[in-house]
Design a protein around this motif. Structure first.
Motif, PDB file in Angstrom:
ATOM      1  N   LYS A  87      10.724   1.968 -11.605  1.00  0.00           N
ATOM      2  CA  LYS A  87       9.351   1.793 -11.150  1.00  0.00           C
ATOM      3  C   LYS A  87       9.290   0.829  -9.961  1.00  0.00           C
ATOM      4  O   LYS A  87       8.508   1.026  -9.023  1.00  0.00           O
ATOM      5  N   ASN A  88      10.106  -0.212 -10.004  1.00  0.00           N
ATOM      6  CA  ASN A  88      10.132  -1.160  -8.893  1.00  0.00           C
ATOM      7  C   ASN A  88      10.590  -0.494  -7.602  1.00  0.00           C
ATOM      8  O   ASN A  88      10.029  -0.741  -6.526  1.00  0.00           O
ATOM      9  N   LYS A  89      11.600   0.331  -7.694  1.00  0.00           N
ATOM     10  CA  LYS A  89      12.096   1.030  -6.503  1.00  0.00           C
ATOM     11  C   LYS A  89      11.017   1.944  -5.930  1.00  0.00           C
ATOM     12  O   LYS A  89      10.802   1.988  -4.715  1.00  0.00           O
ATOM     13  N   LEU A  90      10.339   2.673  -6.809  1.00  0.00           N
ATOM     14  CA  LEU A  90       9.271   3.551  -6.335  1.00  0.00           C
ATOM     15  C   LEU A  90       8.133   2.739  -5.712  1.00  0.00           C
ATOM     16  O   LEU A  90       7.519   3.155  -4.719  1.00  0.00           O
ATOM     17  N   ALA A  91       7.861   1.565  -6.280  1.00  0.00           N
ATOM     18  CA  ALA A  91       6.816   0.706  -5.732  1.00  0.00           C
ATOM     19  C   ALA A  91       7.207   0.199  -4.346  1.00  0.00           C
ATOM     20  O   ALA A  91       6.376   0.168  -3.421  1.00  0.00           O
ATOM     21  N   GLN A  92       8.463  -0.189  -4.174  1.00  0.00           N
ATOM     22  CA  GLN A  92       8.925  -0.651  -2.857  1.00  0.00           C
ATOM     23  C   GLN A  92       8.772   0.453  -1.810  1.00  0.00           C
ATOM     24  O   GLN A  92       8.332   0.199  -0.689  1.00  0.00           O
ATOM     25  N   ILE A  93       9.132   1.658  -2.199  1.00  0.00           N
ATOM     26  CA  ILE A  93       9.021   2.789  -1.266  1.00  0.00           C
ATOM     27  C   ILE A  93       7.563   3.033  -0.897  1.00  0.00           C
ATOM     28  O   ILE A  93       7.217   3.194   0.280  1.00  0.00           O
ATOM     29  N   ARG A  94       6.688   3.036  -1.902  1.00  0.00           N
ATOM     30  CA  ARG A  94       5.275   3.317  -1.632  1.00  0.00           C
ATOM     31  C   ARG A  94       4.651   2.246  -0.740  1.00  0.00           C
ATOM     32  O   ARG A  94       3.828   2.547   0.134  1.00  0.00           O
ATOM     33  N   ILE A  95       5.029   0.996  -0.924  1.00  0.00           N
ATOM     34  CA  ILE A  95       4.487  -0.073  -0.080  1.00  0.00           C
ATOM     35  C   ILE A  95       4.888   0.141   1.373  1.00  0.00           C
ATOM     36  O   ILE A  95       4.072  -0.025   2.291  1.00  0.00           O
ATOM     37  N   MET A  96       6.138   0.537   1.595  1.00  0.00           N
ATOM     38  CA  MET A  96       6.569   0.816   2.966  1.00  0.00           C
ATOM     39  C   MET A  96       5.842   2.034   3.534  1.00  0.00           C
ATOM     40  O   MET A  96       5.494   2.056   4.728  1.00  0.00           O
ATOM     41  N   GLU A  97       5.600   3.035   2.708  1.00  0.00           N
ATOM     42  CA  GLU A  97       4.841   4.212   3.161  1.00  0.00           C
ATOM     43  C   GLU A  97       3.428   3.806   3.572  1.00  0.00           C
ATOM     44  O   GLU A  97       2.903   4.272   4.594  1.00  0.00           O
ATOM     45  N   VAL A  98       2.795   2.951   2.773  1.00  0.00           N
ATOM     46  CA  VAL A  98       1.446   2.484   3.093  1.00  0.00           C
ATOM     47  C   VAL A  98       1.443   1.764   4.437  1.00  0.00           C
ATOM     48  O   VAL A  98       0.567   2.001   5.282  1.00  0.00           O
ATOM     49  N   PHE A  99       2.428   0.894   4.650  1.00  0.00           N
ATOM     50  CA  PHE A  99       2.523   0.187   5.920  1.00  0.00           C
ATOM     51  C   PHE A  99       2.638   1.175   7.082  1.00  0.00           C
ATOM     52  O   PHE A  99       1.975   1.025   8.110  1.00  0.00           O
ATOM     53  N   ALA A 100       3.471   2.201   6.908  1.00  0.00           N
ATOM     54  CA  ALA A 100       3.697   3.181   7.972  1.00  0.00           C
ATOM     55  C   ALA A 100       2.439   3.996   8.272  1.00  0.00           C
ATOM     56  O   ALA A 100       2.095   4.219   9.437  1.00  0.00           O
ATOM     57  N   TYR A 101       1.739   4.451   7.243  1.00  0.00           N
ATOM     58  CA  TYR A 101       0.544   5.264   7.472  1.00  0.00           C
ATOM     59  C   TYR A 101      -0.595   4.433   8.064  1.00  0.00           C
ATOM     60  O   TYR A 101      -1.362   4.930   8.899  1.00  0.00           O
ATOM     61  N   GLN A 102      -0.710   3.177   7.652  1.00  0.00           N
ATOM     62  CA  GLN A 102      -1.727   2.341   8.283  1.00  0.00           C
ATOM     63  C   GLN A 102      -1.422   2.167   9.770  1.00  0.00           C
ATOM     64  O   GLN A 102      -2.326   2.216  10.609  1.00  0.00           O
ATOM     65  N   TYR A 103      -0.154   1.988  10.086  1.00  0.00           N
ATOM     66  CA  TYR A 103       0.265   1.858  11.487  1.00  0.00           C
ATOM     67  C   TYR A 103      -0.113   3.105  12.280  1.00  0.00           C
ATOM     68  O   TYR A 103      -0.626   3.013  13.401  1.00  0.00           O
ATOM     69  N   LEU A 104       0.103   4.280  11.706  1.00  0.00           N
ATOM     70  CA  LEU A 104      -0.245   5.525  12.387  1.00  0.00           C
ATOM     71  C   LEU A 104      -1.755   5.641  12.605  1.00  0.00           C
ATOM     72  O   LEU A 104      -2.212   5.970  13.701  1.00  0.00           O
ATOM     73  N   VAL A 105      -2.529   5.389  11.559  1.00  0.00           N
ATOM     74  CA  VAL A 105      -3.983   5.479  11.680  1.00  0.00           C
ATOM     75  C   VAL A 105      -4.496   4.479  12.710  1.00  0.00           C
ATOM     76  O   VAL A 105      -5.340   4.812  13.553  1.00  0.00           O
ATOM     77  N   ASP A 106      -3.972   3.255  12.681  1.00  0.00           N
ATOM     78  CA  ASP A 106      -4.459   2.219  13.590  1.00  0.00           C
ATOM     79  C   ASP A 106      -4.089   2.486  15.038  1.00  0.00           C
ATOM     80  O   ASP A 106      -4.683   1.916  15.952  1.00  0.00           O
ATOM     81  N   ASN A 107      -3.118   3.359  15.253  1.00  0.00           N
ATOM     82  CA  ASN A 107      -2.776   3.771  16.617  1.00  0.00           C
ATOM     83  C   ASN A 107      -3.557   4.999  17.068  1.00  0.00           C
ATOM     84  O   ASN A 107      -4.057   5.037  18.193  1.00  0.00           O
ATOM     85  N   PHE A 108      -3.653   6.003  16.197  1.00  0.00           N
ATOM     86  CA  PHE A 108      -4.186   7.304  16.616  1.00  0.00           C
ATOM     87  C   PHE A 108      -5.580   7.635  16.085  1.00  0.00           C
ATOM     88  O   PHE A 108      -6.330   8.351  16.731  1.00  0.00           O
ATOM     89  N   GLY A 109      -5.893   7.188  14.863  1.00  0.00           N
ATOM     90  CA  GLY A 109      -7.110   7.635  14.205  1.00  0.00           C
ATOM     91  C   GLY A 109      -6.761   8.643  13.133  1.00  0.00           C
ATOM     92  O   GLY A 109      -6.083   8.325  12.155  1.00  0.00           O
TER      93      GLY A 109
END
Length: 478
Positions: A122-144
């Motif tokens: 569960k911890n590994k999956l949580a680490q992955i999801r947190i990085m995914e969240v960071f990446a998608y926020q970065y995309l939205v904040d650049n493009f919309g």
């Protein structure tokens, strides 16, 4: 000869038609990659994109007006189509990071483990999801609007675009689940596999809550998203408390894991393409900010001399450069720090999202920045005592006071500086001197999208008000 043929025939007969294919497998190059390798690679490429200075891939240090170009001024003039900067962002985040993280998630999710090892899974999956969240926020904040729901289907080259507010809601749900799943008493990815925190799950929980705080403050003006609830929950869960909690990666002195600034300035010999702006130097000198000596080089005997943002003719030899320390091969890449969290907390108090004293968090942000750049507590105290910096006497509204110091502290985090300036509308970033183009509200889409994904690109662009720098991200309401 007959004996050789007989042995060969027996050997072939031992394999079915399907089994013969195994003879072509190179045991030194496995076809399946482990989850930890995928996770590390996804992390690394996300950090690399975030701190990259190569204007073929990232323009945020210019669009935040910290630096401007000398010879080639297209990007400093806010032209991102010339080198398809949007395409580079898109590819680096989707292909080099999110795909790797998604593959890692699928591998971990498919593993059957004992009850004793379930918290680690569960911890590994949580680490992955947190990085995914960071990446998608970065995309939205650049493009919309960007592909999210259909984004990682390799068989779908025409994914639909989801709106920025929808993605924010979805990644917030994912982040909440990830934080809830973290067991700080259990392991996660190994010390070597987790390049941000070395497998320390307490730090991952703080990172997750600090990222939640950032999401809440990004949407601070979007009442429908209940930002106060997001922020108060994040703070209650436990956010960064010192620079020891910062999310950063210490690049290596050996290729290929060197600091991207080193790669571009030294390996590619492109240092002479950039100078520091007069805009930023004037801001620092106006506040007698000692961080100017850590941020900038003293290559001009007469003192710091900045270039005019977005202008032709900024001469590298006659203008101030960034400090050589930032160009070292192993200079760390920062993606989130305690200073930024402190400034967010100060604003959250002013908005009534949390209780406390805004000035205290503001002071903590300045102190954290000073500490991270090698200054003493006495240096920070003296700076905070000056009338132009002290929270009680600094000029402007709370947004301007906090925005100014957050911007200065984010000198080596161009994306955050540009993004927060858009959200707070302070500092007011400059138009390009070459043609008067105003500072963009977003990055335009990759040049391939209207050709390959025409229908979905057209719908997303129309909803934004056009695929141009004047269109705004959903949270950009100022």
């Amino acid at each position: 000869m007959k004996k050789t043929l007989l042995i060969l025939g027996i050997a072939i007969g031992m394999f079915s038609c399907d089994d013969i294919s195994e003879l072509n497998v190179d045991p030194k190059n496995p076809s399946e990659v482990g989850a930890e390798v995928l996770f590390t690679y996804g992390q690394y490429n996300l950090v690399k994109q975030f701190v990259n200075i190569d204007y073929n891939h990232n323009v945020d240090r210019m669009w935040s007006n910290f630096l401007t170009q000398t010879t080639y001024i297209q990007e400093a003039s806010y032209n991102s189509t010339n080198r398809d900067i949007g395409g580079s962002h898109w590819d680096n985040i989707y292909t080099e990071s999110l795909y790797e993280l998604n593959d890692a998630k699928e591998v971990v999710a498919s593993e059957e483990v004992s009850d004793a090892l379930l918290p680690e899974k569960k911890n590994k999956l949580a680490q992955i999801r947190i990085m995914e969240v960071f990446a998608y926020q970065y995309l939205v904040d650049n493009f919309g609007s960007v592909p999210y729901t259909d984004a990682l289907d390799v068989n779908n080259v025409v994914p639909t675009y989801d709106t920025g507010d929808y993605i924010y809601g979805a990644i917030l749900d994912s982040l909440n689940a990830a934080i809830a799943d973290i067991d700080v008493t259990a392991a996660g990815f190994s010390t070597s596999g987790d390049i941000l925190y070395g497998g320390d799950m307490e730090l991952w929980k703080k990172f997750g809550n600090s990222l939640k705080l950032k999401i809440g403050m990004r949407v601070a003006d979007v009442a429908s998203m209940n930002p106060g609830t997001i922020v108060s929950e994040a703070v209650a869960g436990g956010v960064f408390e010192s620079n020891a909690d910062n999310a950063s990666y210490a690049f290596s002195t050996g290729q290929p894991y060197t600091n991207p600034i080193y790669d571009y300035f030294v390996v590619d010999s492109r240092a002479s393409d950039f100078v520091v702006t007069k805009f930023f130097i004037d801001m620092l000198e106006g506040l007698s900010d000692p961080r100017i000596d850590a941020y900038l080089d003293d290559n001009i005997a007469a003192g710091y001399t900045g270039g005019i943002y977005g202008a032709e003719g900024n001469a590298y030899a006659l203008l101030t450069h960034i400090d050589p320390a930032l160009v070292e091969a192993d200079y760390p890449g920062m993606i989130m720090d305690y200073a930024a969290v402190s400034f967010m907390l100060a604003e959250a108090v002013e908005r009534g999202f949390i209780s406390g004293t805004a000035a205290t968090h503001y002071d903590n942000g300045v102190k954290a920045s000073f500490e991270s750049w090698g200054f003493t507590a006495a240096d920070a105290a003296a700076y905070l005592a000056s009338s132009g910096v002290a929270y009680a006497s600094a000029s402007g509204t709370y947004k301007e006071k906090i925005g100014r110091q957050k911007y200065i502290a984010a000198f080596n985090q161009g994306h955050e500086a540009w993004t927060e300036a858009r959200r707070l509308n302070f500092p007011e970033l400059l138009p390009a001197a070459s043609d008067g183009t105003p500072n963009p509200h977003r990055l335009v889409y990759p040049t391939a999208e209207p050709l390959i994904n025409t229908t979905n690109y057209t719908a997303a662009s129309s909803a934004l008000g056009g695929d141009n720098g004047d269109s705004r991200i959903f949270w950009d309401l100022n």
